[in-house]
Design a protein around this motif. Structure first.
Motif, short mmCIF file in Angstrom:
data_model
loop_
_atom_site.label_atom_id
_atom_site.label_comp_id
_atom_site.label_asym_id
_atom_site.label_seq_id
_atom_site.Cartn_x
_atom_site.Cartn_y
_atom_site.Cartn_z
N ALA A 108 0.83 -1.21 0.00
CA ALA A 108 0.00 0.00 0.00
C ALA A 108 0.86 1.25 0.00
O ALA A 108 0.54 2.26 -0.67
N ARG A 109 1.97 1.24 0.74
CA ARG A 109 2.86 2.40 0.75
C ARG A 109 3.49 2.63 -0.61
O ARG A 109 3.63 3.77 -1.06
N ARG A 110 3.89 1.55 -1.26
CA ARG A 110 4.47 1.70 -2.62
C ARG A 110 3.43 2.24 -3.59
O ARG A 110 3.74 3.08 -4.44
N LEU A 111 2.19 1.75 -3.45
CA LEU A 111 1.13 2.28 -4.31
C LEU A 111 0.90 3.76 -4.04
O LEU A 111 0.73 4.56 -4.98
N ALA A 112 0.89 4.14 -2.75
CA ALA A 112 0.68 5.55 -2.40
C ALA A 112 1.83 6.42 -2.90
O ALA A 112 1.63 7.60 -3.21
N ALA A 113 3.05 5.84 -2.98
CA ALA A 113 4.20 6.59 -3.45
C ALA A 113 4.25 6.69 -4.97
O ALA A 113 5.15 7.34 -5.51
N GLY A 114 3.31 6.02 -5.64
CA GLY A 114 3.26 6.12 -7.10
C GLY A 114 3.69 4.88 -7.85
O GLY A 114 3.63 4.85 -9.08
N ASP A 115 4.14 3.85 -7.13
CA ASP A 115 4.55 2.61 -7.79
C ASP A 115 3.31 1.75 -8.01
O ASP A 115 2.97 0.88 -7.19
N LEU A 116 2.62 1.98 -9.11
CA LEU A 116 1.37 1.27 -9.37
C LEU A 116 1.59 -0.18 -9.79
O LEU A 116 0.62 -0.92 -9.93
N ALA A 117 2.84 -0.58 -9.98
CA ALA A 117 3.12 -1.97 -10.32
C ALA A 117 3.33 -2.82 -9.08
O ALA A 117 3.56 -4.03 -9.18
N ALA A 118 3.25 -2.24 -7.89
CA ALA A 118 3.46 -2.98 -6.65
C ALA A 118 2.34 -4.01 -6.45
O ALA A 118 1.16 -3.69 -6.62
N ARG A 119 2.73 -5.21 -6.06
CA ARG A 119 1.77 -6.28 -5.79
C ARG A 119 2.25 -7.10 -4.61
O ARG A 119 3.45 -7.15 -4.31
N SER A 120 1.33 -7.79 -3.95
CA SER A 120 1.65 -8.71 -2.86
C SER A 120 1.22 -10.11 -3.27
O SER A 120 0.06 -10.31 -3.65
N PRO A 121 2.13 -11.10 -3.21
CA PRO A 121 1.72 -12.47 -3.56
C PRO A 121 0.81 -13.05 -2.49
O PRO A 121 1.15 -13.03 -1.30
N GLY A 131 -1.65 -18.86 1.05
CA GLY A 131 -2.70 -19.63 1.71
C GLY A 131 -4.06 -19.38 1.07
O GLY A 131 -4.18 -18.89 -0.06
N ALA A 132 -5.10 -19.71 1.84
CA ALA A 132 -6.47 -19.57 1.33
C ALA A 132 -7.39 -18.98 2.39
O ALA A 132 -8.58 -19.26 2.41
N ASP A 133 -6.81 -18.15 3.29
CA ASP A 133 -7.63 -17.57 4.34
C ASP A 133 -8.10 -16.18 3.94
O ASP A 133 -7.97 -15.76 2.80
N GLU A 134 -8.68 -15.46 4.93
CA GLU A 134 -9.23 -14.13 4.65
C GLU A 134 -8.15 -13.15 4.22
O GLU A 134 -8.38 -12.28 3.37
N LEU A 135 -6.93 -13.27 4.80
CA LEU A 135 -5.84 -12.38 4.40
C LEU A 135 -5.44 -12.61 2.95
O LEU A 135 -5.11 -11.66 2.23
N ALA A 136 -5.46 -13.87 2.53
CA ALA A 136 -5.16 -14.16 1.13
C ALA A 136 -6.22 -13.55 0.22
O ALA A 136 -5.90 -12.99 -0.84
N GLU A 137 -7.49 -13.64 0.63
CA GLU A 137 -8.56 -13.02 -0.16
C GLU A 137 -8.39 -11.51 -0.21
O GLU A 137 -8.60 -10.87 -1.25
N LEU A 138 -8.00 -10.91 0.94
CA LEU A 138 -7.76 -9.47 0.97
C LEU A 138 -6.60 -9.09 0.05
O LEU A 138 -6.65 -8.08 -0.66
N THR A 139 -5.54 -9.92 0.04
CA THR A 139 -4.39 -9.66 -0.82
C THR A 139 -4.80 -9.69 -2.29
O THR A 139 -4.41 -8.83 -3.09
N VAL A 140 -5.60 -10.69 -2.66
CA VAL A 140 -6.08 -10.78 -4.05
C VAL A 140 -6.92 -9.56 -4.40
O VAL A 140 -6.79 -8.98 -5.49
N THR A 141 -7.78 -9.14 -3.47
CA THR A 141 -8.63 -7.96 -3.72
C THR A 141 -7.78 -6.71 -3.92
O THR A 141 -8.04 -5.90 -4.83
N ILE A 142 -6.76 -6.53 -3.06
CA ILE A 142 -5.90 -5.35 -3.19
C ILE A 142 -5.12 -5.40 -4.50
O ILE A 142 -4.94 -4.37 -5.18
N ASN A 143 -4.65 -6.58 -4.89
CA ASN A 143 -3.95 -6.71 -6.16
C ASN A 143 -4.86 -6.35 -7.33
O ASN A 143 -4.45 -5.67 -8.29
N GLU A 144 -6.12 -6.81 -7.25
CA GLU A 144 -7.07 -6.46 -8.32
C GLU A 144 -7.35 -4.96 -8.34
O GLU A 144 -7.45 -4.35 -9.41
#
Length: 470
Positions: A204-217, A220-233
């Motif tokens: 999120a900090r990289r995205l806020a700094a302008g690095d729109l290519a930042a992603r988090s892998p 697992g398959a829990d709620e945090l993984a779902e949140l990570t996928v949502t943020i990547n999307e």
């Protein structure tokens, strides 16, 4: 107060919650076990004492004579042991000062129920067990008849109390022993839970700094993984939208620059024609003269619009440059007003000389836009005040009009913005204040808009003294 005591960090809260839950669970389990053990200990001790007393009485009663005499009561009391009271009508045999603890309620219960009665009391800060037993005579035919003899025994339960205290301390020790492993487990849990959270934070900090290519892998398959996928999307969508927006902005800027450049040549020709036309309006019919004057005015307005668009294009392209020179700011402001015939319409308050290295032409553009805007849309009196400090030079333009509405102030420097939608045919291009702001920033300064304390709009230009890095 609670908010200040409770930790704010997610890691600290997770650790504290995990430790509290674990320790409290261990303490509750240990305390429950200690309570059950304490109850069982008291019950078993009471049963053992009452059975012992009943056994001792049962062993001596066949040797008694009925009705008993004092000697029989003494032998019965001696068989039961110390701290024993034996009564029969008016006869009484007692041994030990503690027999005075026997309560009237216990005696009444023994006489009423005609069976063994036990009672726990606290006296002198110590726990006691009181046991009352009525002696019953069993006849040859099996009939049971009360003999009138009552035996009361007093037993000290202090030893049992100490054992209960030991169980309580043992429960506390068990809870304390659970603390180190609870902290260790909490650290491990916090690490595993917060690692993806930290990765999301960094992304999120990289995205806020302008690095729109930042992603988090995702892991697992829990709620945090779902949140990570949502943020990547979301980041993918933002990146696509920003790329499209930049492309559209670049196309719009290139279009404005190209159009402005292409219009310069025909406008130069048209300007020459209208200048000739202006010299010939005196001999025209009234309708023709009015039409000619309108054409001249609109041509000059179009020329100014194209010039402003060219200037904005240079700002957008980053090609605008300062031509610095030593300038008397007060004199430059006075020259700007004189060149436009505004000296008699504007109150100027300026010191004799305020020297500053800046671009004189761009300063003239800023002042002309601010004063022209005040004269067109404000109200008299229009005032310009120049002041200087060791850090900056300040030019303030105010008018006596109604001022700027609250919803206009944040947008007053937007390009082509007009506060009054009905006022669409004004001499300005709608770019004047935007160009003035860009020129102020090009000098390393700033331009702000607001309202004066007594009413009317107020624009303040601030130019730093040190412009060497501008």
């Amino acid at each position: 107060m609670t908010g200040r005591l409770w930790p704010r960090g997610l890691r600290a809260r997770l650790l504290l919650t995990f430790v509290l839950v674990t320790v409290l669970g261990a303490a509750a389990a240990a305390w429950s076990s200690a309570g059950s053990a304490s109850t069982a200990l008291v019950t078993s001790t009471e049963r053992r004492l009452t059975e012992s007393i009943a056994g001792q009485i049962g062993a001596i009663t066949p040797q008694l004579t009925y009705p008993p005499d004092q000697d029989a009561l003494d032998r019965l009391r001696a068989a039961v042991g110390p701290d024993t009271l034996v009564t029969y009508r008016n006869l009484r045999s007692a041994n030990g000062a503690d027999t005075g603890l026997v309560t009237a309620a216990l005696r009444a219960a023994v006489r009423t129920r005609k069976r063994l009665v036990a009672q726990r009391i606290t006296a002198g800060g110590r726990p006691w067990l009181l046991v009352g037993i009525p002696i019953v005579i069993t006849g040859p035919d099996g009939a049971r008849t009360p003999s009138g003899i009552e035996v009361y025994a007093v037993r000290d339960l202090t030893g049992v109390d100490r054992q209960i205290d030991g169980l309580a301390w043992s429960a506390a020790g068990t809870a304390a022993l659970a603390l180190p492993p609870a902290v260790l487990l909490a650290l491990l849990a916090a690490r595993s839970v917060l690692r993806p959270v930290r990765e999301l934070r960094d992304t999120a900090r990289r995205l806020a700094a302008g690095d729109l290519a930042a992603r988090s892998p995702p892991q697992g398959a829990d709620e945090l993984a779902e949140l990570t996928v949502t943020i990547n999307e979301m980041a993918e969508s933002v990146q696509t939208s920003m790329a499209t927006m930049r492309r559209l902005q670049a196309d719009a800027r290139r279009f404005a620059a190209d159009v402005s450049h292409e219009l310069r040549t025909p406008l130069s020709t048209l300007t020459a024609v209208v200048e000739v036309l202006a010299t010939a309006t005196a001999g025209m019919e009234a309708d023709a003269r009015e039409s000619a004057q309108l054409a001249i005015t609109e041509t000059h307005r179009l020329v100014r619009l194209v010039e402003d668009l060219m200037e904005v294009s240079r700002f957008d392209a980053g090609t605008a440059r300062l031509r610095r020179e030593e300038v008397d700011v007060a004199g430059a402001v006075r020259d700007c007003l004189r060149a436009r015939g505004w000296l008699d319409r504007v109150d100027l308050a300026a010191p004799e000389e305020v020297l500053l290295r800046l671009d004189r032409r761009r300063l003239d553009v800023i002042v002309a836009n601010l004063v022209g805007n005040a004269l067109r849309h404000g109200g008299p009196p229009v005032r310009v005040a120049v002041s200087a400090s060791p850090e900056q030079v300040r030019i303030e333009v105010t008018d006596g009009g109604p001022g700027l509405p609250g919803d206009v102030v944040p947008r007053v420097f937007d390009r082509f913005y007009k506060a009054d939608a009905a006022r669409v045919r004004t001499p300005g291009s709608g770019l004047g204040l935007a160009i003035a702001l860009e020129n102020a920033r090009l000098h390393g300064g700033d331009l702000t808009a607001g309202n004066a304390r007594g009413g009317g709009a107020r624009f303040v230009l601030r130019l730093p003294r040190n412009l060497e890095g501008a």
